[in-house]
Scaffold this active site. Structure first.
Site, PDB file in Angstrom:
ATOM      1  N   GLY A   1       4.397  -7.347  -4.160  1.00  0.00           N
ATOM      2  CA  GLY A   1       5.600  -7.001  -4.875  1.00  0.00           C
ATOM      3  C   GLY A   1       6.935  -6.707  -4.006  1.00  0.00           C
TER       4      GLY A   1
ATOM      5  CG  HIS B   1      11.376 -10.168   1.115  1.00  0.00           C
ATOM      6  ND1 HIS B   1      10.791 -11.537   1.767  1.00  0.00           N
ATOM      7  CD2 HIS B   1      10.410  -9.219   1.524  1.00  0.00           C
ATOM      8  CE1 HIS B   1       9.800 -11.011   2.470  1.00  0.00           C
ATOM      9  NE2 HIS B   1       9.668  -9.795   2.247  1.00  0.00           N
TER      10      HIS B   1
ATOM     11  N   GLY C   1      11.332 -14.380   1.733  1.00  0.00           N
ATOM     12  CA  GLY C   1       9.968 -14.656   2.498  1.00  0.00           C
ATOM     13  C   GLY C   1       8.756 -14.955   1.239  1.00  0.00           C
ATOM     14  CG  HIS C   2       7.269 -11.996  -1.199  1.00  0.00           C
ATOM     15  ND1 HIS C   2       8.176 -10.921  -1.071  1.00  0.00           N
ATOM     16  CD2 HIS C   2       5.905 -11.511  -0.482  1.00  0.00           C
ATOM     17  CE1 HIS C   2       7.607  -9.815  -0.451  1.00  0.00           C
ATOM     18  NE2 HIS C   2       6.183 -10.100  -0.192  1.00  0.00           N
TER      19      HIS C   2
ATOM     20  CD  GLN D   1      -2.959  -4.428   1.841  1.00  0.00           C
ATOM     21  OE1 GLN D   1      -3.957  -4.842   1.107  1.00  0.00           O
ATOM     22  NE2 GLN D   1      -1.657  -4.748   2.320  1.00  0.00           N
TER      23      GLN D   1
ATOM     24  N   GLY E   1       2.110 -15.724   4.711  1.00  0.00           N
ATOM     25  CA  GLY E   1       3.542 -15.774   5.585  1.00  0.00           C
ATOM     26  C   GLY E   1       2.798 -15.627   7.219  1.00  0.00           C
ATOM     27  CD  GLN E   2       4.572 -17.882  12.481  1.00  0.00           C
ATOM     28  OE1 GLN E   2       4.922 -19.361  12.152  1.00  0.00           O
ATOM     29  NE2 GLN E   2       4.933 -17.514  13.627  1.00  0.00           N
TER      30      GLN E   2
ATOM     31  CG  ASP F   1       2.407  -9.951   7.475  1.00  0.00           C
ATOM     32  OD1 ASP F   1       2.565  -8.536   7.786  1.00  0.00           O
ATOM     33  OD2 ASP F   1       3.078 -10.415   6.436  1.00  0.00           O
TER      34      ASP F   1
ATOM     35  CD  GLN G   1      -1.982 -10.382   5.377  1.00  0.00           C
ATOM     36  OE1 GLN G   1      -1.981  -9.034   5.248  1.00  0.00           O
ATOM     37  NE2 GLN G   1      -0.964 -10.937   4.743  1.00  0.00           N
TER      38      GLN G   1
HETATM   39  P1  AMP Z   1       3.388  -8.531   1.179  1.00  0.00           P
HETATM   40  O1  AMP Z   1       3.931  -8.294  -0.076  1.00  0.00           O
HETATM   41  O2  AMP Z   1       4.372  -7.729   2.298  1.00  0.00           O
HETATM   42  O3  AMP Z   1       1.896  -8.064   1.147  1.00  0.00           O
HETATM   43  O4  AMP Z   1       3.467 -10.024   1.620  1.00  0.00           O
HETATM   44  C1  AMP Z   1       3.040 -11.076   1.085  1.00  0.00           C
HETATM   45  C2  AMP Z   1       3.135 -12.200   1.579  1.00  0.00           C
HETATM   46  O5  AMP Z   1       4.313 -12.494   1.880  1.00  0.00           O
HETATM   47  C3  AMP Z   1       2.319 -12.200   2.967  1.00  0.00           C
HETATM   48  O6  AMP Z   1       1.467 -13.424   3.101  1.00  0.00           O
HETATM   49  C4  AMP Z   1       3.167 -12.126   3.936  1.00  0.00           C
HETATM   50  O7  AMP Z   1       2.818 -12.564   5.260  1.00  0.00           O
HETATM   51  C5  AMP Z   1       4.410 -13.053   3.280  1.00  0.00           C
HETATM   52  N1  AMP Z   1       5.494 -12.486   3.712  1.00  0.00           N
HETATM   53  C6  AMP Z   1       6.222 -11.228   4.196  1.00  0.00           C
HETATM   54  N2  AMP Z   1       7.266 -11.544   4.715  1.00  0.00           N
HETATM   55  C7  AMP Z   1       7.551 -12.586   4.830  1.00  0.00           C
HETATM   56  C8  AMP Z   1       8.722 -13.446   5.639  1.00  0.00           C
HETATM   57  N3  AMP Z   1       9.813 -12.815   6.051  1.00  0.00           N
HETATM   58  N4  AMP Z   1       8.721 -14.772   5.732  1.00  0.00           N
HETATM   59  C9  AMP Z   1       7.446 -15.332   5.148  1.00  0.00           C
HETATM   60  N5  AMP Z   1       6.409 -14.599   4.467  1.00  0.00           N
HETATM   61  C10 AMP Z   1       6.334 -13.332   4.272  1.00  0.00           C
END
Ligand code: AMP
Length: 392
Positions: free
Chosen positions: A84, A87, A89-90, A114, A220-221, A223, A226
């Site tokens: 959640g 942004h 990126g998601h 985690q 996403g790259q 992380d 991951q």
């Molecule tokens: P999170 O909600 O932080 O667990 O992220 C969920 C997914 O979004 C993961 O696969 C992250 O790598 C990806 N993600 C987070 N930030 C970005 C970003 N700036 N650009 C692309 N993917 C992202």
């Protein structure tokens, strides 16, 4: 049926239908079929994001019920796992998933396993209303863009009770429970500083993959370690899923978007690009200056860090920003073990983590960020792509 789909379906089925889920699924199916026959407005009985067709699913049986017809109809389903606080990126991952799949399921679940016991689980931003608004908006955009195969079909937002049916095992290093451990790749870099992190990530992803049974999953790259851990888990456990990695989405000044950036506040936000600038300098040493050895490549990054530290030291406590470098690494793209020298044909991963320390002396009325501006750990990376070496 395409032979590959037949194999995939065969592989998927035994994992989906255990006797208990079959019983639960059959019962619910009967109920749902009865209700969907009873009136044309029956679909409104499902919880949905307002003014959309996006279903909100909170339990594994409801998810399976939703998933099963798509399996039988050979409609591809993609999963985008998130915590959640969505942004851009998601959203970029969801767009990529909708391009090449009939249905996209976005999971929103802040997985306590985690987070280390002293990490920011309690203050982690939870922004459900804004998340579903963004998903509704993106879904309208996807509907208007004819180049997509699918749209957002469902949000999976389970509780911890749902995700840990035998009870939550705890966040401690020696917690007992059903965990997935991918070693040694999960023990270095992020895994060294956060010893339970990848165990939590791999475990929750295994659960999500088993519950959703997606054809493709999108990460996403941003992380990068991951993605390496998840790819290894998929390979070693022979999971019938393809891992797709989307590019990191950045702010204009280069800072990688992250749900944790809200903790920064204005002052620290300006300096937070230091890691990205350092990694770029290392990349330039490799790409532009042709450096191959570790000290030469990482030396360029460390120079940038030192320069920014010197700049900040010249300022008063009311103006300066302090940060600590956790690591800056040059690692093998599959094992994440440190490299002494880059083999151009194999490439490498430049990555780093810094901790932005809390502001020492706030100015009057200063915006310190979410939760009063605690220490924020930021990570970033650049992939040195493998390429054919031109021999002289
Ligand atoms: P999170 O909600 O932080 O667990 O992220 C969920 C997914 O979004 C993961 O696969 C992250 O790598 C990806 N993600 C987070 N930030 C970005 C970003 N700036 N650009 C692309 N993917 C992202």
């Amino acid at each position: 049926m395409h032979p590959a789909s037949a194999v995939r379906n065969f592989l998927l089925r035994p994992a989906i239908i255990t006797t208990s889920t079959l019983r639960a699924t059959t019962k619910t199916t009967t109920r749902t079929m009865a209700s969907s026959c009873s009136s044309s407005s029956s679909s409104s009985r499902y919880e949905k994001i307002p003014s959309t067709q996006i279903r909100i699913l909170r339990t594994v049986p409801s998810l399976r019920l939703f998933r099963r017809p798509h399996l039988l109809d050979h409609r591809s389903v993609a999963l985008v796992p998130t915590m959640g606080a969505l942004h851009a990126g998601h959203l970029s991952l969801i767009r990529a998933a909708a391009k090449e799949n009939h249905h996209v399921i976005v999971s929103i679940y802040v997985n306590p396993a985690q987070f280390g016991i002293s990490e920011d689980l309690d203050s982690y931003p939870q922004t459900w209303e804004s998340d579903i608004e963004q998903l509704a908006k993106l879904d309208r955009e996807l509907a208007d863009d004819g180049s997509n195969l699918g749209r957002i079909s469902a949000v999976f937002a389970p509780s911890t009770k749902e995700m840990y049916p035998s009870g939550f095992p705890g966040q401690e290093i020696d917690s007992k429970g059903s965990f997935v451990n991918i070693t040694p790749v999960a023990e270095v870099l992020e895994g060294k500083t956060r010893p339970t992190f990848f165990r939590g990530v791999a475990t929750v992803c295994m659960k999500l993959f088993n519950a959703v049974q997606p054809e493709k999953v999108y990460f996403g790259q941003k992380d990068v370690q991951q993605t390496v851990v998840i790819k290894k888990m998929v390979k070693d456990f022979m999971l019938p899923v393809e891992v797709v990695v989307g590019k990191t989405v950045r702010a204009e000044d280069g800072l990688a978007l992250s749900s944790r950036n809200v903790y920064l506040g204005q002052r620290r936000r300006k300096v937070a690009t230091v890691l990205w600038r350092a990694l770029r300098a290392a990349e330039a040493a490799y790409l532009e200056k042709g450096k191959r050895r570790r000290e030469e490549i990482l030396g360029a990054a460390k120079e940038v860090v030192k320069e920014v530290e010197r700049e900040q030291e010249r300022l008063s406590p009311k103006g300066r920003v302090r940060f600590e470098v956790d690591y800056i690494s040059l690692a093998d793209p599959e094992s994440m073990q440190e490299l002494e020298e880059v083999d151009v044909e194999r490439g490498g991963i430049l990555s780093g983590a810094i901790k932005m320390l809390p502001v020492e002396e706030p100015r009057e009325g200063e915006d310190l960020g979410h939760s009063g501006g605690p220490a924020v750990r930021l990570i970033d990376n650049i992939i040195l792509e493998p390429r054919e070496e031109v021999k002289a």
